[in-house]
Write a protein that holds these residues in place. Structure first.
Motif, PDB file in Angstrom:
ATOM      1  N   ASP A  59      45.267 -58.935 -60.213  1.00 51.41           N
ATOM      2  CA  ASP A  59      46.670 -59.313 -60.068  1.00 51.41           C
ATOM      3  C   ASP A  59      46.938 -59.973 -58.723  1.00 51.41           C
ATOM      4  O   ASP A  59      47.906 -60.716 -58.569  1.00 51.41           O
ATOM      5  CB  ASP A  59      47.572 -58.084 -60.212  1.00 51.41           C
ATOM      6  CG  ASP A  59      47.597 -57.555 -61.642  1.00 51.41           C
ATOM      7  OD1 ASP A  59      47.302 -58.342 -62.567  1.00 51.41           O
ATOM      8  OD2 ASP A  59      47.901 -56.362 -61.831  1.00 51.41           O
TER       9      ASP A  59
ATOM     10  N   GLY B 212      43.984 -63.395 -58.819  1.00 50.49           N
ATOM     11  CA  GLY B 212      44.141 -64.397 -59.869  1.00 50.49           C
ATOM     12  C   GLY B 212      42.864 -64.669 -60.639  1.00 50.49           C
ATOM     13  O   GLY B 212      42.812 -65.570 -61.480  1.00 50.49           O
ATOM     14  N   LYS B 213      41.804 -63.892 -60.374  1.00 48.59           N
ATOM     15  CA  LYS B 213      40.533 -64.049 -61.065  1.00 48.59           C
ATOM     16  C   LYS B 213      40.146 -62.738 -61.736  1.00 48.59           C
ATOM     17  O   LYS B 213      40.557 -61.669 -61.288  1.00 48.59           O
ATOM     18  CB  LYS B 213      39.428 -64.481 -60.084  1.00 48.59           C
ATOM     19  CG  LYS B 213      39.622 -65.875 -59.524  1.00 48.59           C
ATOM     20  CD  LYS B 213      38.412 -66.298 -58.718  1.00 48.59           C
ATOM     21  CE  LYS B 213      38.539 -67.730 -58.234  1.00 48.59           C
ATOM     22  NZ  LYS B 213      37.322 -68.185 -57.527  1.00 48.59           N
TER      23      LYS B 213
ATOM     24  N   THR C 149      40.726 -70.003 -64.360  1.00 47.90           N
ATOM     25  CA  THR C 149      42.038 -69.750 -63.768  1.00 47.90           C
ATOM     26  C   THR C 149      41.965 -69.879 -62.246  1.00 47.90           C
ATOM     27  O   THR C 149      40.930 -69.605 -61.638  1.00 47.90           O
ATOM     28  CB  THR C 149      42.567 -68.339 -64.109  1.00 47.90           C
ATOM     29  OG1 THR C 149      41.636 -67.356 -63.621  1.00 47.90           O
ATOM     30  CG2 THR C 149      42.754 -68.175 -65.607  1.00 47.90           C
ATOM     31  N   ARG C 150      43.073 -70.295 -61.685  1.00 47.22           N
ATOM     32  CA  ARG C 150      43.254 -70.334 -60.235  1.00 47.22           C
ATOM     33  C   ARG C 150      44.740 -70.155 -59.971  1.00 47.22           C
ATOM     34  O   ARG C 150      45.563 -70.803 -60.593  1.00 47.22           O
ATOM     35  CB  ARG C 150      42.751 -71.651 -59.626  1.00 47.22           C
ATOM     36  CG  ARG C 150      42.970 -71.731 -58.107  1.00 47.22           C
ATOM     37  CD  ARG C 150      42.405 -72.989 -57.504  1.00 47.22           C
ATOM     38  NE  ARG C 150      40.956 -73.019 -57.532  1.00 47.22           N
ATOM     39  CZ  ARG C 150      40.161 -72.395 -56.663  1.00 47.22           C
ATOM     40  NH1 ARG C 150      40.685 -71.657 -55.685  1.00 47.22           N
ATOM     41  NH2 ARG C 150      38.848 -72.477 -56.769  1.00 47.22           N
ATOM     42  N   ARG C 151      45.060 -69.291 -59.025  1.00 50.63           N
ATOM     43  CA  ARG C 151      46.465 -69.017 -58.689  1.00 50.63           C
ATOM     44  C   ARG C 151      47.259 -68.603 -59.929  1.00 50.63           C
ATOM     45  O   ARG C 151      48.395 -69.025 -60.123  1.00 50.63           O
ATOM     46  CB  ARG C 151      47.109 -70.235 -58.024  1.00 50.63           C
ATOM     47  CG  ARG C 151      46.432 -70.680 -56.730  1.00 50.63           C
ATOM     48  CD  ARG C 151      46.887 -72.058 -56.308  1.00 50.63           C
ATOM     49  NE  ARG C 151      46.157 -72.516 -55.116  1.00 50.63           N
ATOM     50  CZ  ARG C 151      45.980 -73.802 -54.796  1.00 50.63           C
ATOM     51  NH1 ARG C 151      46.470 -74.741 -55.585  1.00 50.63           N
ATOM     52  NH2 ARG C 151      45.323 -74.133 -53.719  1.00 50.63           N
ATOM     53  N   HIS C 152      46.609 -67.823 -60.788  1.00 46.67           N
ATOM     54  CA  HIS C 152      47.244 -67.265 -61.982  1.00 46.67           C
ATOM     55  C   HIS C 152      47.651 -68.346 -62.996  1.00 46.67           C
ATOM     56  O   HIS C 152      48.518 -68.102 -63.842  1.00 46.67           O
ATOM     57  CB  HIS C 152      48.466 -66.419 -61.607  1.00 46.67           C
ATOM     58  CG  HIS C 152      48.174 -65.389 -60.559  1.00 46.67           C
ATOM     59  ND1 HIS C 152      47.489 -64.225 -60.824  1.00 46.67           N
ATOM     60  CD2 HIS C 152      48.454 -65.365 -59.222  1.00 46.67           C
ATOM     61  CE1 HIS C 152      47.360 -63.514 -59.706  1.00 46.67           C
ATOM     62  NE2 HIS C 152      47.935 -64.193 -58.729  1.00 46.67           N
ATOM     63  N   ARG C 153      47.010 -69.515 -62.940  1.00 50.47           N
ATOM     64  CA  ARG C 153      47.288 -70.599 -63.890  1.00 50.47           C
ATOM     65  C   ARG C 153      45.956 -71.164 -64.362  1.00 50.47           C
ATOM     66  O   ARG C 153      44.931 -71.003 -63.708  1.00 50.47           O
ATOM     67  CB  ARG C 153      48.102 -71.721 -63.222  1.00 50.47           C
ATOM     68  CG  ARG C 153      49.420 -71.286 -62.621  1.00 50.47           C
ATOM     69  CD  ARG C 153      50.074 -72.429 -61.846  1.00 50.47           C
ATOM     70  NE  ARG C 153      50.656 -73.421 -62.730  1.00 50.47           N
ATOM     71  CZ  ARG C 153      50.455 -74.732 -62.645  1.00 50.47           C
ATOM     72  NH1 ARG C 153      49.618 -75.216 -61.746  1.00 50.47           N
ATOM     73  NH2 ARG C 153      51.063 -75.560 -63.458  1.00 50.47           N
TER      74      ARG C 153
END
Length: 346
Positions: A242, A245-246, A111-115
């Motif tokens: 949160d 993002g990790k 994941t990166r930037r919550h994606r």
């Protein structure tokens, strides 16, 4: 934005500066991505949050665009215009995201930037090629700006430093012997500081600065970059998922030799010795061991050391900034941005 704005207006808060930078950057960045081959263009669009995995328009987070903001503000700081530095801003953002695409593959981050990361969606090979395309696009962006040969050399040196730093970072994870703290600091300076320094130096040059002023602003960016890495390493251990993002303790679970970890291992304390025992294990650490490792890093005094070191680097960076004789309003915004980047968790 005219030169007179920077002479007359009060400094804006960092959030407003970053929004302004993003608004200037995005059309030019999208135009650069549109020049890529279709396969890599699709990966880039997903990585930047512009599209979903099927290529449909999306509104994902594209990052703060800190490096472009530094380039644009550095041009203003030497009396130029932000518009003149737009090629530099595009170049450093593409070069930065080239490194992120490759880093995600090498680190196995999902994941990166919550994606989801691009390689988990499109495959490792395609993500790597998209990163290569971004790096090519970075140099192409500089070709149409002022003094293209010198600009290309500045970015090329920074990318070589970045690659060397990443190579050293990976080698540290495989090294059986302890990594000296000075060596780890030098690695972080290459991996993170070099490109932030190039962003400031390129922006200043595009704004019309002579060599000495551009060099001073480049040094400002390098020092802020290393301080930023220290702050980021703190977040990598103690940050809120949160916000980051990790997953929590992700760096420790993978036994990464981040700066606080290396400082703890070199501390000569019982906590540092216990941490060394944990880090000698082969497999990724389970949650309980990762949580214990975080407590040991803090007990060894390494969290406090990292925060103090970041503060000292920021102070030195501000001295470099003042030596560049900057336009006051732009200098105020650079100082505020430096504070934001280096005080993320302390």
């Amino acid at each position: 934005m005219s030169v007179s704005y920077w002479n007359d207006a009060p400094p804006r808060p960092p959030a407003e500066v970053l929004a302004w930078s993003r608004a200037l950057l995005d059309p030019a960045l999208r135009a650069a991505v549109d020049e890529m081959p279709p396969a890599t263009r699709a990966v880039a669009g997903f990585h930047f949050g512009w599209t979903d995995a099927e290529g449909r328009p999306a509104a994902g987070a594209a990052g703060k665009a800190v490096r472009p903001a530094l380039a644009l503000l550095s041009a203003a700081a030497v009396g130029g215009t932000a518009a003149a530095a737009l090629p530099a801003a595009v170049a450093v953002e593409l070069a930065h995201n080239f490194s992120l695409l490759h880093d995600d593959v090498m680190d196995g981050d999902a994941t990166r930037r919550h994606r989801p990361t691009a390689w988990t969606v499109f495959g490792s090979n395609t993500a790597i090629l998209a990163g290569d395309a971004m790096l090519a696009g970075a140099f192409e962006a500089l070709a149409g700006g002022p003094a293209p040969a010198e600009s290309v050399r500045t970015l090329g040196r920074a990318v070589l430093e970045l690659v060397e730093g990443q190579s050293e970072d990976l080698a540290f994870e495989r090294r059986a012997a302890a990594v000296p703290l000075a060596e780890c600091l030098a690695m972080a300076g290459r991996k993170t500081g070099a490109l932030l320094g190039a962003a400031c130096a390129l922006g200043a040059a595009h704004g019309g600065a002579d060599g000495l002023r551009a060099e001073r602003l480049g040094s400002f960016g390098e020092r802020v970059g290393l301080a930023f890495q220290l702050a980021d390493d703190i977040l990598g251990i103690w940050g809120d998922p949160d916000v980051t993002g990790k997953p929590v303790h992700s760096d420790l679970r993978n036994r990464k030799q981040s700066l606080p970890v290396v400082a703890a291992l070199a501390s000569g304390t019982p906590a540092g010795d216990e941490l060394a025992e944990i880090y000698r294990r082969e497999a990724p650490l389970p949650d309980a061991d990762a949580a214990r490792a975080a407590a040991l890093v803090e007990a060894a005094g390494a969290r406090e050391w990292a925060a103090r070191k970041a503060d000292a680097l920021r102070a030195a960076a501000l001295t470099d900034l003042a030596a560049a004789d900057p336009v006051p309003a732009a200098a105020g915004e650079l100082r505020a941005l430096a504070h934001l980047l280096t005080h993320r968790d302390h």
